[in-house]
Design an enzyme around this catalytic site. Structure first.
Site, PDB file in Angstrom:
ATOM      1  N   ASP A 178      -6.440   0.146  -8.926  1.00  0.00           N
ATOM      2  CA  ASP A 178      -7.672   0.918  -9.110  1.00  0.00           C
ATOM      3  C   ASP A 178      -8.358   0.606 -10.448  1.00  0.00           C
ATOM      4  O   ASP A 178      -9.487   1.048 -10.687  1.00  0.00           O
ATOM      5  CB  ASP A 178      -7.379   2.419  -9.009  1.00  0.00           C
ATOM      6  CG  ASP A 178      -6.958   2.806  -7.587  1.00  0.00           C
ATOM      7  OD1 ASP A 178      -7.336   2.094  -6.638  1.00  0.00           O
ATOM      8  OD2 ASP A 178      -6.239   3.803  -7.427  1.00  0.00           O
ATOM      9  N   SER A 189       0.835  -1.201   0.000  1.00  0.00           N
ATOM     10  CA  SER A 189       0.000   0.000   0.000  1.00  0.00           C
ATOM     11  C   SER A 189       0.867   1.247   0.000  1.00  0.00           C
ATOM     12  O   SER A 189       1.652   1.477   0.925  1.00  0.00           O
ATOM     13  CB  SER A 189      -0.906   0.001   1.238  1.00  0.00           C
ATOM     14  OG  SER A 189      -1.395   1.308   1.470  1.00  0.00           O
TER      15      SER A 189
HETATM   16  C1  S3P Z   1      -3.167   5.602  -3.555  1.00  0.00           C
HETATM   17  C2  S3P Z   1      -2.814   4.314  -3.299  1.00  0.00           C
HETATM   18  C3  S3P Z   1      -3.707   3.167  -3.521  1.00  0.00           C
HETATM   19  C4  S3P Z   1      -4.862   3.519  -4.448  1.00  0.00           C
HETATM   20  C5  S3P Z   1      -5.492   4.823  -4.091  1.00  0.00           C
HETATM   21  C6  S3P Z   1      -4.473   5.953  -4.146  1.00  0.00           C
HETATM   22  C7  S3P Z   1      -2.198   6.677  -3.247  1.00  0.00           C
HETATM   23  O1  S3P Z   1      -4.229   2.763  -2.275  1.00  0.00           O
HETATM   24  O2  S3P Z   1      -5.825   2.501  -4.438  1.00  0.00           O
HETATM   25  O3  S3P Z   1      -6.534   5.113  -5.007  1.00  0.00           O
HETATM   26  O4  S3P Z   1      -2.367   7.814  -3.727  1.00  0.00           O
HETATM   27  O5  S3P Z   1      -1.246   6.391  -2.510  1.00  0.00           O
HETATM   28  P1  S3P Z   1      -3.409   1.782  -1.299  1.00  0.00           P
HETATM   29  O6  S3P Z   1      -2.141   2.437  -1.010  1.00  0.00           O
HETATM   30  O7  S3P Z   1      -4.242   1.636  -0.066  1.00  0.00           O
HETATM   31  O8  S3P Z   1      -3.286   0.506  -2.070  1.00  0.00           O
END
Ligand code: S3P
Length: 430
Positions: free
Chosen positions: A314, A166
């Protein structure tokens, strides 16, 4: 309301600015020492949530509604003030998780909340490690859900093996690590998007990346980073799918960020046999950018798993739609994170595409689409999740009969989505 599949799709679209980079450009420049100009920040509800919170923390941001240029007066690393009200992150997980890391380093009291969706999303993944660094954080349901109460300061660096890939967790830890005593190292099971590392490095932060993870040591100052935000590949993805699946389509997408930690969808399209071409590859503000052309394609099924998943996280709901146009089973697995997004996206995909005639089997960590699935229009509910709203809109453009989408929430990341959709059917250039 989309009435029937248009006979032809011809479109040239300027893809809206990247949401992840827009959030970061405001948050990081808020703690820089100096003044920054951000060109083309994403005008959307999520990014406005970040700006609202930063202003409540005393940061001066000049960004009139609809302006394609914003100015940030950095407060310096230690210049944030205690807000006299709760910080409302709206629907934005990036706002809440990144600010949790940042505020954990500040000796002020902060209360972070959000809408019903955000208050239901897992926060233990950031609370746990940031607490280990020494911050006090409390949350609902045994400290797992927002609202969160944070009293920060006096952090020490830790070695953290994140159980999830993440970028939000990694970024929260790196922000906290800028202020901690000693080094902070974050390792993740698979590489997530790396905008934070790139941008903080460009601002002079002591961050190194390598096989043993991302490592940050305390910063004394951050240089301001003026930049022009490139187009969001997650907002290009609906048009890539429309172009590949429609029988008479040619879509040109201008200025799309092709950072390799984000291009899983291009790899999936290639594996499925889609006709996608990258043109004019260049660098904008330290990020690779290209124009992309997609044309009607014969698609074959594929398997999406492992390292591909965080690189397309996403876009996975749209992969289900692509798979409706391929003959055979398309499998998406290792994607349990889909269930922890703005909605449970496994459930939501099945609800929307299932109502339109798709045959999809859910799994704990993904789904299997049994293609081909001819789609018919339906009235569907997008559950207030912008990615599901866009999925339903594109599916409507590929279905027989009319489709209407309730609670589409596209304003979260792509406020002009419906306008661009109409344009694509009429062949009107942007
Ligand atoms: C994001 C990371 C992703 C993604 C979100 C935006 C970011 O989430 O799904 O739309 O800007 O760091 P995760 O880090 O929870 O996977």
């Amino acid at each position: 309301m989309i009435s029937n599949r248009p006979a032809r799709i011809r479109a040239t679209l300027d893809i809206p600015p990247d949401k992840s980079i827009s959030h970061r450009s405001f948050i990081f420049n808020a703690i820089a020492s100096g003044h920054t100009v951000i060109e083309r920040p994403l005008e959307s509800e999520d990014v406005r949530s970040t700006v609202r919170c930063l202003r409540a923390l005393g940061v001066e941001i000049d960004w009139p509604e609809g302006a394609d240029r914003a100015e940030v007066k950095g407060s310096g690393l230690h210049g944030l003030f205690e807000s006299d009200d709760v910080l409302d992150c709206g629907n934005s997980g990036t706002t809440m998780r990144l600010l949790t890391g940042l505020l954990a380093a500040h000796p002020i009291l902060s209360v972070l909340t959000g809408d019903a969706s955000l208050r239901g999303r897992p926060m233990a993944r950031v609370i746990g490690p940031v607490r280990r660094m020494g911050a006090t954080i409390l949350g609902r349901r045994g400290d797992t859900l927002a609202p969160l109460v944070i009293k920060g300061g006096n952090l020490r660096g830790i070695d953290f093996d994140s159980p999830v890939a993440s970028a939000q967790v990694k970024s929260a830890m790196l922000l906290a690590g800028l202020y901690a005593e000693g080094a902070t190292t974050v390792r993740e099971p698979l590489q997530s998007r790396d905008h934070t590392e790139r941008m903080l490095q460009a601002m002079g932060a002591p961050i190194t990346t390598g096989d043993s993870g991302v490592r940050v040591t305390p910063a004394t100052r951050l240089e301001p980073l003026s930049l022009r935000v490139p187009g969001d590949i997650s907002s290009a993805a609906p048009w890539l799918v429309l172009g590949a699946c429609h029988p008479d389509a040619e879509v040109h997408l201008r200025g799309v960020n092709t950072n390799p930690t984000r291009t899983g969808m291009l790899d999936i399209l290639a594996a499925m046999g889609a006709k996608v071409e990258l043109l004019e590859e260049r660098l904008t503000g330290g990020e690779p950018v290209a124009d992309i052309v997609v044309r009607s394609s014969q698609l074959n099924p594929t398997v999406v798993s492992g390292g591909l998943v965080p690189r397309a996280i996403d876009e996975l709901p749209l992969v289900a739609l692509l798979a409706c146009f391929a003959e055979g089973d398309t499998v998406v697995r290792d994607a349990a994170e889909l269930r922890a997004k703005e909605s449970d996206r496994v459930d939501a995909v099945i609800h929307v595409l299932g109502a339109m005639g798709a045959k999809i089997t859910p799994n704990d960590d993904g789904f299997v689409v049994h293609g081909p699935c001819p789609l018919r229009g339906a009235r569907v509910h997008a559950r207030g999740d912008h990615r599901i709203g866009m999925l339903a809109g594109i599916a409507g453009m590929l279905a027989e009969g009319s489709t209407s989408v309730d609670d589409d929430a596209v304003g979260v990341s792509y406020p002009t989505f419906w306008e661009d959709l109409r344009r694509s059917a009429e062949g009107v250039p942007a």
